[in-house]
Design an enzyme around this catalytic site. Structure first.
Site, PDB file in Angstrom:
ATOM      1  N   ASP A 218       0.819  -1.206   0.000  1.00  0.00           N
ATOM      2  CA  ASP A 218       0.000   0.000   0.000  1.00  0.00           C
ATOM      3  C   ASP A 218       0.852   1.255   0.000  1.00  0.00           C
ATOM      4  O   ASP A 218       2.065   1.208  -0.162  1.00  0.00           O
ATOM      5  CB  ASP A 218      -1.084  -0.006   1.068  1.00  0.00           C
ATOM      6  CG  ASP A 218      -0.576  -0.493   2.381  1.00  0.00           C
ATOM      7  OD1 ASP A 218       0.483  -0.010   2.777  1.00  0.00           O
ATOM      8  OD2 ASP A 218      -1.222  -1.368   2.989  1.00  0.00           O
TER       9      ASP A 218
ATOM     10  N   LYS B 119      -3.973   2.876   0.103  1.00  0.00           N
ATOM     11  CA  LYS B 119      -5.043   3.477   0.859  1.00  0.00           C
ATOM     12  C   LYS B 119      -4.704   4.897   1.199  1.00  0.00           C
ATOM     13  O   LYS B 119      -3.611   5.205   1.619  1.00  0.00           O
ATOM     14  CB  LYS B 119      -5.190   2.740   2.179  1.00  0.00           C
ATOM     15  CG  LYS B 119      -5.651   1.349   2.007  1.00  0.00           C
ATOM     16  CD  LYS B 119      -6.208   0.976   3.300  1.00  0.00           C
ATOM     17  CE  LYS B 119      -6.157  -0.451   3.620  1.00  0.00           C
ATOM     18  NZ  LYS B 119      -6.123  -0.552   5.055  1.00  0.00           N
TER      19      LYS B 119
ATOM     20  N   MET C  40      -1.904   9.076  12.211  1.00  0.00           N
ATOM     21  CA  MET C  40      -3.064   9.549  11.444  1.00  0.00           C
ATOM     22  C   MET C  40      -3.693  10.782  12.091  1.00  0.00           C
ATOM     23  O   MET C  40      -4.912  10.893  12.178  1.00  0.00           O
ATOM     24  CB  MET C  40      -4.129   8.431  11.359  1.00  0.00           C
ATOM     25  CG  MET C  40      -3.621   7.199  10.657  1.00  0.00           C
ATOM     26  SD  MET C  40      -4.633   5.751  10.939  1.00  0.00           S
ATOM     27  CE  MET C  40      -4.081   5.190  12.523  1.00  0.00           C
TER      28      MET C  40
END
Ligand code: SAH
Length: 479
Positions: free
Chosen positions: A250, A272, A385
């Site tokens: 990813d 992603k 995040m």
């Protein structure tokens, strides 16, 4: 110069080293490491260390004349003293008698080289150079030593135990070799190297049964690719990366790491980003199962560590339900990588007794994180995040009691050439980054330890060789 790497049985082959100093000692040590039958000779007194070695191994001493004359006793002569003229003369004579000669530091006079041996019984690897660059040989030897697991030789037990059955199954030699190549580089081989002999045998048994039923089972490697710099991969990760038939990776895997895959390996991007869910998680899980059922060695590469905000657990859960063999290789998680490359120790006796890894991914702009706990001092809190939620994070921490002047670091694309460190405080961080164009992924470290950055920062992204950074893509990154 063309050389034949030849393995000689040292028990049946005599050697003599002519020399008295450190150069002779090094040659002698190389021969002793492989238990060679070796004698020593010199026109001069031995240096202290050489004398010790001779004594310790009770080596026989002969005169230089004997060393040169006794053709049958010393088919190999190592010359590590004398002037060049004398050495040349002796080398010519010895070679004319059909003997092997190695003259220290004069490859042009020698017809033999003492190679380094990497012993993975029953496999022996010799590494040598034609003399111009002994350092290169040493470096390569050290790399190979680290690279090839000590237990590599155990694989031969696997072959020995099953030879007959496999021969019956594959009468054609080429097919048989292909079968072994797959098994030894596959899960059975991995188990054997890891010392789990019984399970390896069991798996081989299963595989044979499946082949007998005309179907070969694949396997999945769930591998942590670390935060970016390829040099932070584990040795096991590199080995598995290089043997996979197909790779699913990813966005948080640096391109330089995907490049380590075999050139004929199939590459599937399942990237992603918050606004760009290329392949939904359920489909990735299913894809892993399908590919393994086709008999492939499937590499699932994940950024950082697969078990830290990586959903690695869900992926292998599905594999386990389908009875597909898998293994998990840990990676350096972003917090560890970014902190190290920003000179911020995550714990410190004076500043932080604990560290927490927290997801800053907020649903609908809020989150139900335990703010009161996160706000208590003397701990470091690392937000993964967290970029989009940063204003809310800073606000909540202060509202729950963490001091507004607590230092905060925001690290962009840590461990790559694109790394950028922005240091401010809970009160000022939002304003600080307002005019900066940040490129994900980014990590946020909150706590007093951040103040050490100024002193301990060592990493210079512009000088870094590792990774150029991540694929440019829109949007904030997510789990
Ligand atoms: N399994 C990963 C984390 C996946 S969650 C690990 O162990 O590191 C994705 C988040 O990790 C990103 O939003 C970002 O906060 C962080 N991250 C991953 N790699 C990073 C890097 N090189 N620099 C900064 N943050 C990174």
């Amino acid at each position: 110069m063309k050389m034949l790497p030849l393995m000689v049985n040292t028990q049946e082959f005599g050697a003599v080293v002519i020399g008295h100093d450190d150069s002779a000692r090094r040659k002698l040590q190389a021969l002793l490491r492989v238990n060679a039958q070796v004698a020593v000779a010199s026109e001069q007194p031995f240096c202290h260390k050489l004398r010790e070695l001779v004594h310790q191994h009770q080596l026989s001493e002969v005169s230089v004349q004997e060393a040169l004359q006794h053709k049958d006793r010393f088919p190999l002569v190592v010359i590590a003293e004398g002037d060049l003229e004398w050495q040349r003369e002796q080398a010519i004579k010895l070679k004319a008698e059909g003997r092997l000669v190695n003259v220290a530091e004069h490859a042009e006079l020698s017809n033999a080289t003492l190679a380094y041996l990497i012993d993975r019984h029953p496999v022996m690897i010799s590494v040598a150079s034609t003399g111009e660059a002994p350092v290169l040989t040493r470096i390569l030897k050290a790399r190979l030593e680290a690279w090839i697991p000590q237990s590599y030789g155990r694989l031969s037990h696997l072959v020995a135990g099953w030879g007959d059955r496999v021969k019956t199954l594959f009468p054609n030699k080429k097919h048989r070799e292909r079968f072994w190549s797959q098994q030894l580089q596959g899960a059975a081989g991995e188990l054997m190297i890891a010392g789990r002999e019984q399970q390896a045998e069991q798996l081989l048994e299963n595989n044979l049964e499946v082949i007998e039923a005309d179907q070969l089972q694949g396997e999945v490697y769930l591998v942590g690719a670390g935060p970016g710099d390829p040099e932070l991969l584990t040795l096991r990760a590199v080995r598995l990366i290089q043997q996979a038939d197909v790779v699913l990776y990813d966005r948080l895997v640096a391109p330089e790491i995907v490049d380590l895959c075999r050139s004929d390996a199939e590459r599937i991007y399942v990237g992603k980003a918050r606004s760009d869910h290329a392949v939904p998680q359920g489909e990735i899980n299913q894809l892993l199962v399908d590919l393994a059922l086709q008999g492939k060695r499937v590499l699932r590469l994940k950024g950082g560590d697969p078990f830290i905000f990586g959903r690695g657990g869900e992926e292998i859960d599905k594999l386990s339900q389908n009875k597909i063999p898998f293994q998990v290789v840990p990676g350096i998680t972003a917090a560890a990588g970014c902190a190290a490359y920003a000179g911020i120790p995550l714990t410190h006796r004076d500043y932080a007794q604990s560290v927490r890894f927290v997801t800053g991914h907020l649903k609908d702009g809020t989150t139900n994180l335990p703010w009161a706990e996160l706000a208590s001092s003397a701990q470091t809190v690392v937000f993964y995040m967290g970029l989009v939620g940063l204003p809310e994070i800073a606000r909540q921490l202060v509202a729950h009691g963490r001091a507004g002047d607590t230092p905060v670091a925001l690290i962009q694309q840590g461990t790559t050439r694109n790394q950028r460190n922005i240091v401010a405080t809970l009160d000022t961080i939002v304003e600080h980054i307002a005019d900066k164009k940040l490129e994900p992924p980014t990590l946020i470290i909150v706590g007093e330890v951040v103040s050490l950055h100024e002193k301990l920062n060592w990493f210079d992204p512009e000088q870094a060789g590792g990774s150029h950074g991540f694929w440019a893509r829109q949007g904030e990154e997510s789990e």
